[in-house]
Design a protein around this motif. Sequence first.
Motif, mmCIF file in Angstrom:
data_model
loop_
_atom_site.group_PDB
_atom_site.id
_atom_site.type_symbol
_atom_site.label_atom_id
_atom_site.label_comp_id
_atom_site.label_asym_id
_atom_site.label_seq_id
_atom_site.Cartn_x
_atom_site.Cartn_y
_atom_site.Cartn_z
ATOM 1 N N MET A 1 0.847 -1.240 0.058
ATOM 2 C CA MET A 1 -0.093 -0.045 -0.251
ATOM 3 C C MET A 1 0.728 1.214 -0.069
ATOM 4 S SD MET A 1 -3.085 1.114 -0.097
ATOM 5 C CE MET A 1 -4.008 2.416 0.057
ATOM 6 N N LEU A 2 1.977 1.058 0.745
ATOM 7 C CA LEU A 2 2.916 2.272 0.678
ATOM 8 C C LEU A 2 3.450 2.701 -0.764
ATOM 9 C CD1 LEU A 2 4.704 1.802 4.139
ATOM 10 C CD2 LEU A 2 2.932 3.525 3.684
ATOM 11 N N SER A 3 3.773 1.734 -1.402
ATOM 12 C CA SER A 3 4.185 2.005 -2.777
ATOM 13 C C SER A 3 3.198 2.606 -3.739
ATOM 14 C CB SER A 3 4.760 0.620 -3.346
ATOM 15 O OG SER A 3 3.681 -0.550 -3.535
ATOM 16 N N ILE A 4 2.106 2.186 -3.508
ATOM 17 C CA ILE A 4 0.806 2.716 -4.107
ATOM 18 C C ILE A 4 0.696 4.457 -3.813
ATOM 19 C CG2 ILE A 4 -1.554 2.821 -4.474
ATOM 20 C CD1 ILE A 4 -1.549 -0.352 -4.225
ATOM 21 N N LEU A 5 0.405 4.647 -2.380
ATOM 22 C CA LEU A 5 0.348 6.160 -1.825
ATOM 23 C C LEU A 5 1.772 6.651 -2.473
ATOM 24 C CD1 LEU A 5 -0.859 5.437 1.493
ATOM 25 C CD2 LEU A 5 -2.094 6.222 -0.403
ATOM 26 N N ALA A 6 2.745 6.149 -2.588
ATOM 27 C CA ALA A 6 3.885 6.931 -3.111
ATOM 28 C C ALA A 6 3.697 7.483 -4.225
ATOM 29 C CB ALA A 6 5.252 6.087 -2.887
ATOM 30 N N VAL A 7 2.962 6.733 -5.175
ATOM 31 C CA VAL A 7 2.640 7.186 -6.653
ATOM 32 C C VAL A 7 1.353 8.234 -6.430
ATOM 33 C CG1 VAL A 7 1.812 6.440 -8.926
ATOM 34 C CG2 VAL A 7 3.547 5.018 -7.553
ATOM 35 N N THR A 8 0.406 7.785 -5.959
ATOM 36 C CA THR A 8 -1.052 8.595 -5.789
ATOM 37 C C THR A 8 -0.704 9.842 -5.014
ATOM 38 O OG1 THR A 8 -1.774 7.280 -4.135
ATOM 39 C CG2 THR A 8 -2.050 6.494 -6.511
ATOM 40 N N VAL A 110 -4.307 10.233 -17.336
ATOM 41 C CA VAL A 110 -3.231 9.897 -18.291
ATOM 42 C C VAL A 110 -1.955 9.928 -17.393
ATOM 43 C CG1 VAL A 110 -1.665 10.346 -20.193
ATOM 44 C CG2 VAL A 110 -4.204 10.673 -20.334
ATOM 45 N N PRO A 111 -1.309 10.949 -16.811
ATOM 46 C CA PRO A 111 -0.040 10.726 -16.216
ATOM 47 C C PRO A 111 -0.180 9.748 -14.791
ATOM 48 C CG PRO A 111 -1.165 12.913 -15.424
ATOM 49 C CD PRO A 111 -2.008 12.264 -16.581
ATOM 50 N N LEU A 112 -1.207 9.947 -14.102
ATOM 51 C CA LEU A 112 -1.524 8.910 -12.820
ATOM 52 C C LEU A 112 -1.239 7.444 -13.262
ATOM 53 C CD1 LEU A 112 -1.738 8.412 -10.027
ATOM 54 C CD2 LEU A 112 -4.333 8.856 -10.416
ATOM 55 N N LEU A 113 -2.054 7.151 -14.353
ATOM 56 C CA LEU A 113 -2.208 5.600 -14.868
ATOM 57 C C LEU A 113 -0.778 5.371 -15.409
ATOM 58 C CD1 LEU A 113 -6.126 5.254 -15.995
ATOM 59 C CD2 LEU A 113 -4.903 4.852 -14.077
ATOM 60 N N VAL A 114 -0.375 6.022 -16.269
ATOM 61 C CA VAL A 114 0.877 5.736 -16.768
ATOM 62 C C VAL A 114 2.060 5.426 -15.635
ATOM 63 C CG1 VAL A 114 2.900 6.647 -18.254
ATOM 64 C CG2 VAL A 114 0.268 6.733 -19.120
ATOM 65 N N GLY A 115 1.791 6.449 -14.794
ATOM 66 C CA GLY A 115 2.878 6.231 -13.461
ATOM 67 C C GLY A 115 2.803 5.153 -12.675
ATOM 68 N N LEU A 116 1.586 4.616 -12.564
ATOM 69 C CA LEU A 116 1.018 3.416 -12.083
ATOM 70 C C LEU A 116 1.056 2.088 -12.737
ATOM 71 C CD1 LEU A 116 -2.253 4.386 -10.253
ATOM 72 C CD2 LEU A 116 -0.246 3.491 -9.059
ATOM 73 N N LEU A 117 0.836 2.190 -14.079
ATOM 74 C CA LEU A 117 0.947 0.780 -14.637
ATOM 75 C C LEU A 117 1.956 0.797 -15.912
ATOM 76 C CD1 LEU A 117 -2.885 0.501 -15.065
ATOM 77 C CD2 LEU A 117 -1.575 -0.538 -13.354
ATOM 78 N N LEU A 311 -8.529 0.967 -4.175
ATOM 79 C CA LEU A 311 -8.886 0.086 -5.124
ATOM 80 C C LEU A 311 -7.798 -0.267 -6.207
ATOM 81 C CD1 LEU A 311 -11.141 -1.014 -7.305
ATOM 82 C CD2 LEU A 311 -11.114 0.973 -8.578
ATOM 83 N N VAL A 312 -6.831 0.435 -6.110
ATOM 84 C CA VAL A 312 -5.461 0.122 -6.678
ATOM 85 C C VAL A 312 -4.958 -0.912 -5.915
ATOM 86 C CG1 VAL A 312 -3.106 0.795 -7.340
ATOM 87 C CG2 VAL A 312 -5.143 2.152 -7.854
ATOM 88 N N ALA A 313 -4.979 -1.023 -4.785
ATOM 89 C CA ALA A 313 -4.320 -1.881 -3.602
ATOM 90 C C ALA A 313 -5.139 -3.143 -3.635
ATOM 91 C CB ALA A 313 -4.260 -1.454 -2.296
ATOM 92 N N TRP A 314 -6.276 -3.031 -3.743
ATOM 93 C CA TRP A 314 -7.259 -4.202 -3.880
ATOM 94 C C TRP A 314 -7.110 -4.862 -5.173
ATOM 95 C CZ3 TRP A 314 -11.900 -5.482 -6.728
ATOM 96 C CH2 TRP A 314 -12.488 -6.613 -6.175
ATOM 97 N N MET A 315 -6.892 -4.449 -6.089
ATOM 98 C CA MET A 315 -6.737 -5.022 -7.605
ATOM 99 C C MET A 315 -5.315 -5.599 -7.603
ATOM 100 S SD MET A 315 -9.168 -3.039 -10.045
ATOM 101 C CE MET A 315 -9.456 -4.111 -11.107
ATOM 102 N N GLY A 316 -4.471 -5.497 -6.606
ATOM 103 C CA GLY A 316 -3.244 -6.105 -6.557
ATOM 104 C C GLY A 316 -2.230 -5.495 -7.580
ATOM 105 N N VAL A 317 -2.208 -4.180 -7.769
ATOM 106 C CA VAL A 317 -1.400 -3.496 -8.831
ATOM 107 C C VAL A 317 0.160 -3.096 -8.128
ATOM 108 C CG1 VAL A 317 -1.144 -1.308 -9.914
ATOM 109 C CG2 VAL A 317 -3.298 -2.375 -10.033
ATOM 110 N N GLN A 318 0.873 -3.379 -8.692
ATOM 111 C CA GLN A 318 2.098 -3.124 -8.126
ATOM 112 C C GLN A 318 2.925 -1.907 -9.052
ATOM 113 O OE1 GLN A 318 3.701 -4.169 -5.436
ATOM 114 N NE2 GLN A 318 1.851 -5.545 -4.691
ATOM 115 N N PRO A 319 3.038 -0.852 -8.499
ATOM 116 C CA PRO A 319 3.580 0.212 -9.418
ATOM 117 C C PRO A 319 4.685 -0.120 -10.206
ATOM 118 C CG PRO A 319 2.852 1.083 -7.341
ATOM 119 C CD PRO A 319 2.671 -0.672 -7.080
ATOM 120 N N GLY A 320 4.841 0.357 -11.477
ATOM 121 C CA GLY A 320 6.093 0.049 -12.156
ATOM 122 C C GLY A 320 7.136 1.081 -11.999
#
Length: 320
Positions: A1-8, A110-117, A311-320
């Motif tokens: 979760m911390l890695s996700i918050l670091a992006v969002t 666009v910038p947020l989703l590209v940053g995450l995925l 939602l990002v955390a629940w869907m198991g996304v690992q920021p690239g």
Amino acid sequence: MLSILAVTAPFFALVAAGYAAGRLHLLPESAIPGLNVFVQCFALPAMLLRLAMATPISQLLDPAVLLCWLGAAALVVGLVLAVSWRRAGLKNASFGALVATFPNSGFMGVPLLVGLLGPQAAGPTIAVLLIDVFVTSSLCIALAQAGDAAGHGTRRALALALRGAFGNPLPWATALGALFSVAGVGLPGPVNVLVRMLAEAATPVALFTVGAVLWRAGQRAGHGTRWGGVAAITAVKLFVHPALVAALALALIALGVPLSPEQALVLTLAAALPSASNVPLLAERYRADAGPVARVVMVSTALAFFSFSALVAWMGVQPG
């Protein structure tokens, strides 16, 4: 979760900074239109141009992506209209449907989703933006004008809405980038440097501008807003819309439609973004009640930091 918050977190922090700058009068209200022009006409087109140049056109105009997003948008628009038409009137209900369906995919998505995925998220996200600019917005504006006694019919209203969509520089920048991608050519050296500089300014300035626009919208929203309706439409935007997109994507995949799980993920997260900040401006332009629309944008943006990150955390996304 911390890695996700670091992006969002930085994205939403820039929105909060823009809001604070307006509220504390560090940024004059008269400066906000200038910021908007810079983002809308220079920085974001440059960013979309570069992304489209690096993205195959098959990803920008993927039929499965278009079908999934259009289908979910039609369901949300129909749901909001069915619930609020009688109470609010067709014009206000139409803009309620638009603010419940149109995510902030340009300034934020666009910038947020590209940053995450990663770069592979650019194609579906840009496709979402194009659909909302040309189809969803035009349809809702046409419906709003069709209910205006001073209007000239649905056909003329739709024509005016499409004219406004074609006047938006974002689709043209995307189309130009797609042409460069198909031709396999790049920009000349000095032009490439200029476009890159503008593109690099797009994300921070756009998010700061969103915050300032939200502050200005709050100033103009008035105090007679019915918060029950605002809460309902906000819930549709942040929860019902992404749930419908996810469900429709799974159904299409089960039916054999060539929609990849990665594309479904991008579309679901795009739907979970807060409402687009330009919808209150459209409501004002077409003389609808912009107060509730502005409140939905403000509340959805504030809550999306938590709901989107969860939602990002629940869907198991690992920021690239």
